[in-house]
Design a protein around this motif. Structure first.
Motif, PDB file in Angstrom:
ATOM      1  N   LEU A 133       5.502  -3.663   5.494  1.00  0.00           N
ATOM      2  CA  LEU A 133       4.881  -4.596   4.377  1.00  0.00           C
ATOM      3  C   LEU A 133       5.822  -5.238   3.721  1.00  0.00           C
ATOM      4  CD1 LEU A 133       2.320  -4.947   2.939  1.00  0.00           C
ATOM      5  CD2 LEU A 133       2.768  -3.019   1.633  1.00  0.00           C
ATOM      6  N   VAL A 134       5.766  -6.689   3.528  1.00  0.00           N
ATOM      7  CA  VAL A 134       6.782  -7.326   2.825  1.00  0.00           C
ATOM      8  C   VAL A 134       5.808  -7.627   1.311  1.00  0.00           C
ATOM      9  CG1 VAL A 134       8.072  -9.473   2.493  1.00  0.00           C
ATOM     10  CG2 VAL A 134       7.661  -8.520   4.978  1.00  0.00           C
ATOM     11  N   VAL A 135       6.488  -7.050   0.269  1.00  0.00           N
ATOM     12  CA  VAL A 135       5.914  -7.476  -0.971  1.00  0.00           C
ATOM     13  C   VAL A 135       6.953  -8.284  -1.951  1.00  0.00           C
ATOM     14  CG1 VAL A 135       4.561  -5.273  -0.706  1.00  0.00           C
ATOM     15  CG2 VAL A 135       6.724  -5.261  -1.997  1.00  0.00           C
ATOM     16  N   ARG A 136       6.146  -8.802  -3.171  1.00  0.00           N
ATOM     17  CA  ARG A 136       6.908  -9.758  -3.955  1.00  0.00           C
ATOM     18  C   ARG A 136       8.211  -8.629  -4.826  1.00  0.00           C
ATOM     19  NH1 ARG A 136       2.589 -12.677  -6.296  1.00  0.00           N
ATOM     20  NH2 ARG A 136       2.321 -10.681  -7.702  1.00  0.00           N
ATOM     21  N   ASP A 137       7.737  -7.683  -5.178  1.00  0.00           N
ATOM     22  CA  ASP A 137       8.502  -6.826  -5.986  1.00  0.00           C
ATOM     23  C   ASP A 137       7.799  -5.307  -5.807  1.00  0.00           C
ATOM     24  OD1 ASP A 137       9.854  -5.218  -8.195  1.00  0.00           O
ATOM     25  OD2 ASP A 137       9.473  -6.872  -9.768  1.00  0.00           O
ATOM     26  N   PRO A 138       8.851  -4.400  -5.261  1.00  0.00           N
ATOM     27  CA  PRO A 138       8.333  -3.074  -5.100  1.00  0.00           C
ATOM     28  C   PRO A 138       8.207  -2.404  -6.050  1.00  0.00           C
ATOM     29  CG  PRO A 138      10.598  -3.621  -3.997  1.00  0.00           C
ATOM     30  CD  PRO A 138      10.210  -4.733  -4.717  1.00  0.00           C
ATOM     31  N   ASN A 139       8.372  -2.905  -7.463  1.00  0.00           N
ATOM     32  CA  ASN A 139       8.423  -1.994  -8.558  1.00  0.00           C
ATOM     33  C   ASN A 139       6.905  -2.370  -9.344  1.00  0.00           C
ATOM     34  OD1 ASN A 139      10.534  -0.512  -8.342  1.00  0.00           O
ATOM     35  ND2 ASN A 139      11.977  -2.196  -8.949  1.00  0.00           N
ATOM     36  N   LYS A 140       6.306  -3.662  -8.872  1.00  0.00           N
ATOM     37  CA  LYS A 140       5.238  -3.960  -9.361  1.00  0.00           C
ATOM     38  C   LYS A 140       3.922  -4.283  -8.447  1.00  0.00           C
ATOM     39  CE  LYS A 140       7.157  -6.891 -13.261  1.00  0.00           C
ATOM     40  NZ  LYS A 140       7.310  -7.822 -13.831  1.00  0.00           N
ATOM     41  N   LEU A 141       3.628  -2.840  -8.200  1.00  0.00           N
ATOM     42  CA  LEU A 141       2.493  -2.901  -7.009  1.00  0.00           C
ATOM     43  C   LEU A 141       1.247  -1.969  -7.670  1.00  0.00           C
ATOM     44  CD1 LEU A 141       4.393  -2.376  -3.911  1.00  0.00           C
ATOM     45  CD2 LEU A 141       3.346  -4.423  -4.464  1.00  0.00           C
ATOM     46  N   ALA A 142       0.195  -2.289  -7.129  1.00  0.00           N
ATOM     47  CA  ALA A 142      -0.910  -1.321  -7.123  1.00  0.00           C
ATOM     48  C   ALA A 142      -1.772  -1.380  -6.045  1.00  0.00           C
ATOM     49  CB  ALA A 142      -2.050  -1.853  -8.359  1.00  0.00           C
ATOM     50  N   PHE A 143      -2.767  -0.305  -5.833  1.00  0.00           N
ATOM     51  CA  PHE A 143      -3.306  -0.331  -4.267  1.00  0.00           C
ATOM     52  C   PHE A 143      -4.740  -0.174  -4.716  1.00  0.00           C
ATOM     53  CE2 PHE A 143      -2.523   4.121  -4.699  1.00  0.00           C
ATOM     54  CZ  PHE A 143      -3.622   4.891  -4.155  1.00  0.00           C
ATOM     55  N   VAL A 144      -5.857  -0.630  -3.844  1.00  0.00           N
ATOM     56  CA  VAL A 144      -7.238  -0.449  -4.111  1.00  0.00           C
ATOM     57  C   VAL A 144      -7.452  -0.152  -2.462  1.00  0.00           C
ATOM     58  CG1 VAL A 144      -7.688  -1.911  -6.082  1.00  0.00           C
ATOM     59  CG2 VAL A 144      -7.801  -2.990  -3.630  1.00  0.00           C
ATOM     60  N   THR A 145      -8.442   0.158  -2.405  1.00  0.00           N
ATOM     61  CA  THR A 145      -8.955   0.744  -1.068  1.00  0.00           C
ATOM     62  C   THR A 145     -10.550  -0.123  -0.670  1.00  0.00           C
ATOM     63  OG1 THR A 145     -10.196   2.766  -1.142  1.00  0.00           O
ATOM     64  CG2 THR A 145      -7.724   3.030  -0.951  1.00  0.00           C
ATOM     65  N   GLN A 146     -10.760  -0.120   0.451  1.00  0.00           N
ATOM     66  CA  GLN A 146     -12.033  -0.670   0.915  1.00  0.00           C
ATOM     67  C   GLN A 146     -13.010   0.863   0.681  1.00  0.00           C
ATOM     68  OE1 GLN A 146     -12.029  -2.326   4.775  1.00  0.00           O
ATOM     69  NE2 GLN A 146     -14.126  -1.535   5.258  1.00  0.00           N
ATOM     70  N   THR A 147     -14.412   0.782   0.540  1.00  0.00           N
ATOM     71  CA  THR A 147     -15.171   1.713   0.063  1.00  0.00           C
ATOM     72  C   THR A 147     -15.605   2.804   1.158  1.00  0.00           C
ATOM     73  OG1 THR A 147     -17.113   0.398   0.149  1.00  0.00           O
ATOM     74  CG2 THR A 147     -16.068   0.681  -1.967  1.00  0.00           C
ATOM     75  N   THR A 148     -15.395   2.136   2.574  1.00  0.00           N
ATOM     76  CA  THR A 148     -16.051   2.757   3.556  1.00  0.00           C
ATOM     77  C   THR A 148     -14.926   3.492   4.626  1.00  0.00           C
ATOM     78  OG1 THR A 148     -16.378   0.874   4.610  1.00  0.00           O
ATOM     79  CG2 THR A 148     -18.324   1.567   3.520  1.00  0.00           C
TER      80      THR A 148
END
Ligand code: SF4
Length: 255
Positions: free
Chosen positions: A156-171
């Motif tokens: 995974l390539v992200v903008r800033d590894p220190n400024k991240l949050a995650f959410v998940t699909q519900t199913t």
């Protein structure tokens, strides 16, 4: 020949979840209020009998908004929609009703809140699923990046590894998601997530019911009209509990 006694256990809960039940009622109420036809963007429920009954009353199921005329109401399904969909309906001055499940809306709100706080969002979900498209479409392109598996986290390539949050699909599968969350936390220790992942109680309870039956039943039978994601996750839970998969589905769709 004397057959051995057969004991049937019925899983609880089973059948429609509250979000789908609510969406069906919304379509019925719309038909009562506005008469036929009422357009429904995406199948409201994967059940032929319910869909046929709604169709008989005047519901028209479509995939995209451009299949709907401007002068008839349209309902958005429980999966949720990207922001561009209601925005287009408004531009076209259509009557629309958003039947997004409140538990999916909760994930949309979570993602928006993290975005406002300057975080990039990692969504754990399935590419191309309407719910994933809807959640990712709550924010501008690039603000939500998708991972499906533990392997995806490694690349995974992200903008800033220190400024991240995650959410998940519900199913999702509870067990598989726990592995992906763990991989995310290992690679990005500062990532912020919900106290409990966003997998909804309806999904969780059905997976737990399959696990609970594993200690009692010799043969679990899962019936579903079509092998949608929730069904596939239940099959996976059963296979993990040691059951052999003998039929992919009654309608012949591959799992
Ligand atoms: S989030 Fe859960 S309760 Fe809501 S529609 Fe989806 S499966 Fe059903």
């Amino acid at each position: 020949m004397q057959k051995p006694p057969l004991t049937l256990y019925l899983a609880a809960p089973r059948g429609f979840c509250a979000g789908v039940d609510r969406a069906i009622k919304i379509v019925e109420m719309a038909l009562e209020k506005w008469g036929a036809p009422v357009f429904v963007r995406h199948e409201i429920v994967h059940n032929k009998f319910v869909v046929d009954a709604l169709r008989d009353k005047g519901a028209v199921f479509v995939e995209e908004l451009d299949e709907c005329p401007n002068d008839r109401p349209v309902i958005f399904s429980a999966h949720g929609v990207p922001k561009s969909v209601p925005a287009t309906a408004e531009q076209r001055q259509m009557i629309y009703v958003d039947a997004t499940c409140p538990l999916v809306s909760k994930v949309h709100i979570e993602a928006a809140r993290h975005h406002e706080a300057g975080l990039q969002i990692v969504m754990i979900g399935h590419a191309g699923h309407p719910e994933t498209i809807g959640t990712m479409g709550q924010l501008p392109a690039g603000e939500v990046v998708l991972v499906e598996t533990v392997a995806d986290v490694a690349t995974l390539v992200v903008r800033d590894p220190n400024k991240l949050a995650f959410v998940t699909q519900t199913t999702l599968s509870i067990d598989d998601t726990a592995d992906v969350v763990s991989a995310l936390k290992t690679r990005f220790p500062a990532i912020i997530g919900p106290h409990k992942e966003d997998i909804c109680y309806a999904t969780t309870n059905r997976q737990e019911a399959v696990k609970a039956m594993a200690s009692k039943a010799d043969v679990p039978c899962l019936w579903w009209v079509r092998p949608i994601l929730q069904f596939k996750r239940l099959v996976e839970v059963g296979v993990k509990m040691g059951y052999a998969l003998t039929h992919s589905s009654c309608s012949g769709h591959p799992i």
